[in-house]
Write a protein that holds these residues in place. Structure first.
Motif, PDB file in Angstrom:
ATOM      1  N   HIS A  72       0.813  -1.222   0.000  1.00 59.54           N
ATOM      2  CA  HIS A  72       0.000   0.000   0.000  1.00 59.54           C
ATOM      3  C   HIS A  72       0.846   1.272   0.000  1.00 59.54           C
ATOM      4  CE1 HIS A  72       0.655  -0.010   4.396  1.00 59.54           C
ATOM      5  NE2 HIS A  72       0.228   1.239   4.402  1.00 59.54           N
ATOM      6  N   HIS A  73       2.080   1.176   0.503  1.00 65.27           N
ATOM      7  CA  HIS A  73       2.950   2.363   0.514  1.00 65.27           C
ATOM      8  C   HIS A  73       3.238   2.864  -0.901  1.00 65.27           C
ATOM      9  CE1 HIS A  73       3.725   1.712   4.790  1.00 65.27           C
ATOM     10  NE2 HIS A  73       3.937   0.429   4.506  1.00 65.27           N
ATOM     11  N   LYS A  74       3.193   1.973  -1.891  1.00 67.29           N
ATOM     12  CA  LYS A  74       3.574   2.349  -3.249  1.00 67.29           C
ATOM     13  C   LYS A  74       2.580   3.299  -3.916  1.00 67.29           C
ATOM     14  CE  LYS A  74       6.376  -1.701  -4.310  1.00 67.29           C
ATOM     15  NZ  LYS A  74       6.744  -2.698  -5.338  1.00 67.29           N
ATOM     16  N   VAL A  75       1.355   3.353  -3.404  1.00 70.81           N
ATOM     17  CA  VAL A  75       0.353   4.208  -4.054  1.00 70.81           C
ATOM     18  C   VAL A  75       0.022   5.449  -3.238  1.00 70.81           C
ATOM     19  CG1 VAL A  75      -0.659   2.194  -5.197  1.00 70.81           C
ATOM     20  CG2 VAL A  75      -1.667   3.027  -3.065  1.00 70.81           C
ATOM     21  N   LEU A  76       0.532   5.551  -2.019  1.00 69.48           N
ATOM     22  CA  LEU A  76       0.122   6.656  -1.151  1.00 69.48           C
ATOM     23  C   LEU A  76       0.402   8.019  -1.783  1.00 69.48           C
ATOM     24  CD1 LEU A  76       1.201   5.316   2.370  1.00 69.48           C
ATOM     25  CD2 LEU A  76      -1.098   5.347   1.367  1.00 69.48           C
ATOM     26  N   GLY A  77       1.519   8.148  -2.484  1.00 70.52           N
ATOM     27  CA  GLY A  77       1.874   9.430  -3.084  1.00 70.52           C
ATOM     28  C   GLY A  77       0.943   9.871  -4.193  1.00 70.52           C
ATOM     29  N   PHE A  78       0.099   8.965  -4.688  1.00 67.33           N
ATOM     30  CA  PHE A  78      -0.845   9.309  -5.759  1.00 67.33           C
ATOM     31  C   PHE A  78      -2.235   9.646  -5.221  1.00 67.33           C
ATOM     32  CE2 PHE A  78       2.271   6.316  -7.511  1.00 67.33           C
ATOM     33  CZ  PHE A  78       2.785   7.073  -8.552  1.00 67.33           C
ATOM     34  N   LEU A  79      -2.411   9.552  -3.892  1.00 68.00           N
ATOM     35  CA  LEU A  79      -3.722   9.747  -3.284  1.00 68.00           C
ATOM     36  C   LEU A  79      -3.813  11.085  -2.572  1.00 68.00           C
ATOM     37  CD1 LEU A  79      -4.228   6.220  -1.637  1.00 68.00           C
ATOM     38  CD2 LEU A  79      -4.887   6.971  -3.929  1.00 68.00           C
ATOM     39  N   ARG A  80      -5.037  11.550  -2.421  1.00 66.47           N
ATOM     40  CA  ARG A  80      -5.285  12.717  -1.588  1.00 66.47           C
ATOM     41  C   ARG A  80      -4.951  12.388  -0.140  1.00 66.47           C
ATOM     42  NH1 ARG A  80     -11.399  13.923  -3.276  1.00 66.47           N
ATOM     43  NH2 ARG A  80     -11.408  11.657  -2.967  1.00 66.47           N
ATOM     44  N   GLN A  81      -4.646  13.405   0.634  1.00 64.33           N
ATOM     45  CA  GLN A  81      -4.233  13.192   2.018  1.00 64.33           C
ATOM     46  C   GLN A  81      -5.274  12.394   2.798  1.00 64.33           C
ATOM     47  OE1 GLN A  81      -1.201  14.068   3.468  1.00 64.33           O
ATOM     48  NE2 GLN A  81      -1.982  12.705   5.077  1.00 64.33           N
ATOM     49  N   GLN A  82      -6.545  12.691   2.585  1.00 59.68           N
ATOM     50  CA  GLN A  82      -7.607  11.985   3.310  1.00 59.68           C
ATOM     51  C   GLN A  82      -7.588  10.488   3.002  1.00 59.68           C
ATOM     52  OE1 GLN A  82     -11.556  13.147   2.137  1.00 59.68           O
ATOM     53  NE2 GLN A  82     -12.509  12.292   3.967  1.00 59.68           N
ATOM     54  N   ASP A  83      -7.377  10.146   1.718  1.00 61.15           N
ATOM     55  CA  ASP A  83      -7.346   8.732   1.341  1.00 61.15           C
ATOM     56  C   ASP A  83      -6.069   8.054   1.825  1.00 61.15           C
ATOM     57  OD1 ASP A  83      -9.806   8.891   0.199  1.00 61.15           O
ATOM     58  OD2 ASP A  83      -9.109   8.951  -1.875  1.00 61.15           O
ATOM     59  N   GLN A  84      -4.956   8.785   1.844  1.00 59.04           N
ATOM     60  CA  GLN A  84      -3.722   8.226   2.396  1.00 59.04           C
ATOM     61  C   GLN A  84      -3.934   7.805   3.852  1.00 59.04           C
ATOM     62  OE1 GLN A  84      -0.155  10.585   1.971  1.00 59.04           O
ATOM     63  NE2 GLN A  84      -0.807  11.399  -0.004  1.00 59.04           N
ATOM     64  N   THR A  85      -4.512   8.703   4.619  1.00 63.14           N
ATOM     65  CA  THR A  85      -4.741   8.434   6.039  1.00 63.14           C
ATOM     66  C   THR A  85      -5.701   7.269   6.221  1.00 63.14           C
ATOM     67  OG1 THR A  85      -4.348  10.759   6.566  1.00 63.14           O
ATOM     68  CG2 THR A  85      -5.521   9.444   8.213  1.00 63.14           C
ATOM     69  N   LEU A  86      -6.764   7.259   5.426  1.00 63.69           N
ATOM     70  CA  LEU A  86      -7.748   6.194   5.514  1.00 63.69           C
ATOM     71  C   LEU A  86      -7.108   4.838   5.239  1.00 63.69           C
ATOM     72  CD1 LEU A  86     -10.826   5.534   5.772  1.00 63.69           C
ATOM     73  CD2 LEU A  86     -10.940   5.770   3.280  1.00 63.69           C
ATOM     74  N   MET A  87      -6.290   4.759   4.191  1.00 65.33           N
ATOM     75  CA  MET A  87      -5.672   3.493   3.819  1.00 65.33           C
ATOM     76  C   MET A  87      -4.665   3.043   4.874  1.00 65.33           C
ATOM     77  SD  MET A  87      -3.689   2.481   0.248  1.00 65.33           S
ATOM     78  CE  MET A  87      -5.144   2.657  -0.785  1.00 65.33           C
ATOM     79  N   LYS A  88      -3.782   3.941   5.301  1.00 65.87           N
ATOM     80  CA  LYS A  88      -2.768   3.573   6.297  1.00 65.87           C
ATOM     81  C   LYS A  88      -3.419   3.113   7.601  1.00 65.87           C
ATOM     82  CE  LYS A  88      -0.422   7.442   6.038  1.00 65.87           C
ATOM     83  NZ  LYS A  88       0.626   8.479   6.269  1.00 65.87           N
ATOM     84  N   ASN A  89      -4.412   3.844   8.067  1.00 66.49           N
ATOM     85  CA  ASN A  89      -5.069   3.481   9.319  1.00 66.49           C
ATOM     86  C   ASN A  89      -5.781   2.141   9.204  1.00 66.49           C
ATOM     87  OD1 ASN A  89      -4.178   5.847  10.463  1.00 66.49           O
ATOM     88  ND2 ASN A  89      -6.145   6.907  10.321  1.00 66.49           N
ATOM     89  N   ALA A  90      -6.393   1.897   8.051  1.00 72.17           N
ATOM     90  CA  ALA A  90      -7.113   0.635   7.862  1.00 72.17           C
ATOM     91  C   ALA A  90      -6.154  -0.550   7.924  1.00 72.17           C
ATOM     92  CB  ALA A  90      -7.862   0.654   6.538  1.00 72.17           C
ATOM     93  N   VAL A  91      -5.010  -0.445   7.242  1.00 71.76           N
ATOM     94  CA  VAL A  91      -4.051  -1.549   7.255  1.00 71.76           C
ATOM     95  C   VAL A  91      -3.563  -1.822   8.680  1.00 71.76           C
ATOM     96  CG1 VAL A  91      -1.775  -2.305   6.462  1.00 71.76           C
ATOM     97  CG2 VAL A  91      -3.356  -1.235   4.848  1.00 71.76           C
ATOM     98  N   ASP A  92      -3.289  -0.775   9.427  1.00 70.25           N
ATOM     99  CA  ASP A  92      -2.881  -0.945  10.827  1.00 70.25           C
ATOM    100  C   ASP A  92      -3.978  -1.651  11.636  1.00 70.25           C
ATOM    101  OD1 ASP A  92      -0.460   0.274  10.330  1.00 70.25           O
ATOM    102  OD2 ASP A  92      -1.082   2.235  11.107  1.00 70.25           O
ATOM    103  N   ASP A  93      -5.220  -1.225  11.424  1.00 68.54           N
ATOM    104  CA  ASP A  93      -6.337  -1.834  12.148  1.00 68.54           C
ATOM    105  C   ASP A  93      -6.488  -3.311  11.776  1.00 68.54           C
ATOM    106  OD1 ASP A  93      -6.877   0.590  13.350  1.00 68.54           O
ATOM    107  OD2 ASP A  93      -8.542   1.102  12.006  1.00 68.54           O
ATOM    108  N   PHE A  94      -6.364  -3.612  10.477  1.00 68.92           N
ATOM    109  CA  PHE A  94      -6.502  -5.003  10.037  1.00 68.92           C
ATOM    110  C   PHE A  94      -5.461  -5.888  10.723  1.00 68.92           C
ATOM    111  CE2 PHE A  94      -8.012  -3.418   5.596  1.00 68.92           C
ATOM    112  CZ  PHE A  94      -9.251  -3.081   6.133  1.00 68.92           C
ATOM    113  N   GLU A  95      -4.228  -5.406  10.785  1.00 67.97           N
ATOM    114  CA  GLU A  95      -3.167  -6.202  11.396  1.00 67.97           C
ATOM    115  C   GLU A  95      -3.497  -6.519  12.848  1.00 67.97           C
ATOM    116  OE1 GLU A  95       0.159  -3.623  10.529  1.00 67.97           O
ATOM    117  OE2 GLU A  95       0.843  -4.960   8.924  1.00 67.97           O
ATOM    118  N   GLY A  96      -3.987  -5.537  13.588  1.00 62.73           N
ATOM    119  CA  GLY A  96      -4.330  -5.757  14.979  1.00 62.73           C
ATOM    120  C   GLY A  96      -5.502  -6.701  15.155  1.00 62.73           C
TER     121      GLY A  96
END
Length: 322
Positions: free
Chosen positions: A151-175
């Motif tokens: 997911h890190h590979k696409v973060l630079g192409f996303l709006r800040q809101q979507d970057q945060t949403l994606m990063k937080n979701a992956v962290d939540d999934f892992e937990g």
């Protein structure tokens, strides 16, 4: 399905000579798809599908052959590859790996009826009961570890809101996954969208395109189905389709307590899996051929709906399952 490597009638006629499938009558390339070359082959005895494998891990093709043979032998409506007269299914044609399949009847359901949903849920439940005893193994190439790494590979192409949403979701999934035990495992289709099924009315003619097949969490397969078959254009779940599929599935295989607890997470994770894979094709790894990639927006909408609204309540399993 598509055609990237053209074939002539003479090539295919010669190829057919090693099979007990009849003589070539007509050959038609099939448009669409993104990975392999596909042809409808008509002989004087039957209708077939010929697939040339253009890319991907070709050493994994025996896994797909074995899985299709296993499911076909147990009565599932899948296209088991034809063997030649020496008992070999996986061949080469035009210097590409090639498989020949029976052509199954039906068309892709664009707007599935509730009966089509019931049949699909029942068939997937049957498949998962059987697939837990399949001896082949191929790790899921699009599981949580892939999401975490990619997911890190696409973060630079996303709006800040979507970057945060994606990063937080992956962290939540892992937990959330770490807090549970291993879920029931088996062989998966891995991509069971409507366009990988064929229906004649409400009769299921077949499940096709197992090239995302793997072994892993059975719940992963079911979540992919619900996100495609039971989702509206706004990303919200359709309760009637959702409950029909789940009820039919659980009549074959009841979900465990851990699966039920992780269901909202798996729905969200598989939606993110498709949003991410489509983003990667658009921005990072464009297709090798001149094709239009799938629009990532559809699964962004579905993923955001899952994050915002969660999952619908799961119907209870019947008292006795088959």
């Amino acid at each position: 399905m598509a055609v990237f490597t053209p074939l002539g009638d003479a090539q295919v006629a010669t190829f057919l000579e090693s099979f007990d499938a009849g003589r070539l009558v007509s050959l038609q390339g099939v448009a669409g798809g993104t990975e392999n070359s596909t042809f409808f082959v008509t002989t004087d005895r039957r209708d077939l599908v010929l697939t040339l494998f253009e890319q991907g891990e070709q050493e994994e093709l025996p896994f797909f052959v074995d899985l299709l043979d296993y499911l076909d032998e147990r009565g599932l409506p899948v296209p088991a590859p034809l063997n030649d007269r020496d008992g070999v299914a996986l061949k080469r044609l035009a210097n590409k790996p090639a498989l020949l399949f029976p052509r199954l009847p039906g068309r892709h359901p664009e707007h599935p009826s509730l009966e089509q949903c019931r049949v699909l849920g029942d068939t997937l439940g049957r498949m998962h009961v059987l697939s837990q005893r399949f001896s082949g193994h191929r790790p899921n190439p699009r599981d949580l570890s892939w999401l975490t790494a990619m997911h890190h590979k696409v973060l630079g192409f996303l709006r800040q809101q979507d970057q945060t949403l994606m990063k937080n979701a992956v962290d939540d999934f892992e937990g959330e996954f770490a807090a549970r035990g291993e879920l029931p495992q088996g062989a998966l289709h891995g991509d069971l969208f409507r366009d990988n099924t064929l229906f004649e009315g409400d009769r299921l003619g077949g499940i096709i395109d197992f090239y995302n097949g793997c072994t892993g969490d059975l719940l992963f397969d079911l979540a992919i189905v619900i996100n495609d078959w039971a989702t509206g254009e706004d990303g919200r779940l359709d309760q009637a389709r959702h409950d029909t599929i789940i009820n039919a599935y659980q009549a074959r295989r009841a979900l465990t307590a851990d699966e039920r607890a992780l269901w909202p997470t798996m729905l969200s994770m598989t939606a993110l899996r498709y949003w991410l894979s489509r983003l990667l094709v658009v921005y990072v790894n464009p297709p090798a051929h001149d094709l239009t990639p799938h629009d990532p927006t559809q699964f962004r909408t579905i993923f955001k709906a899952r994050q915002l609204h969660g999952a619908l309540p799961l119907p209870e399993a019947p008292a006795h399952t088959a």
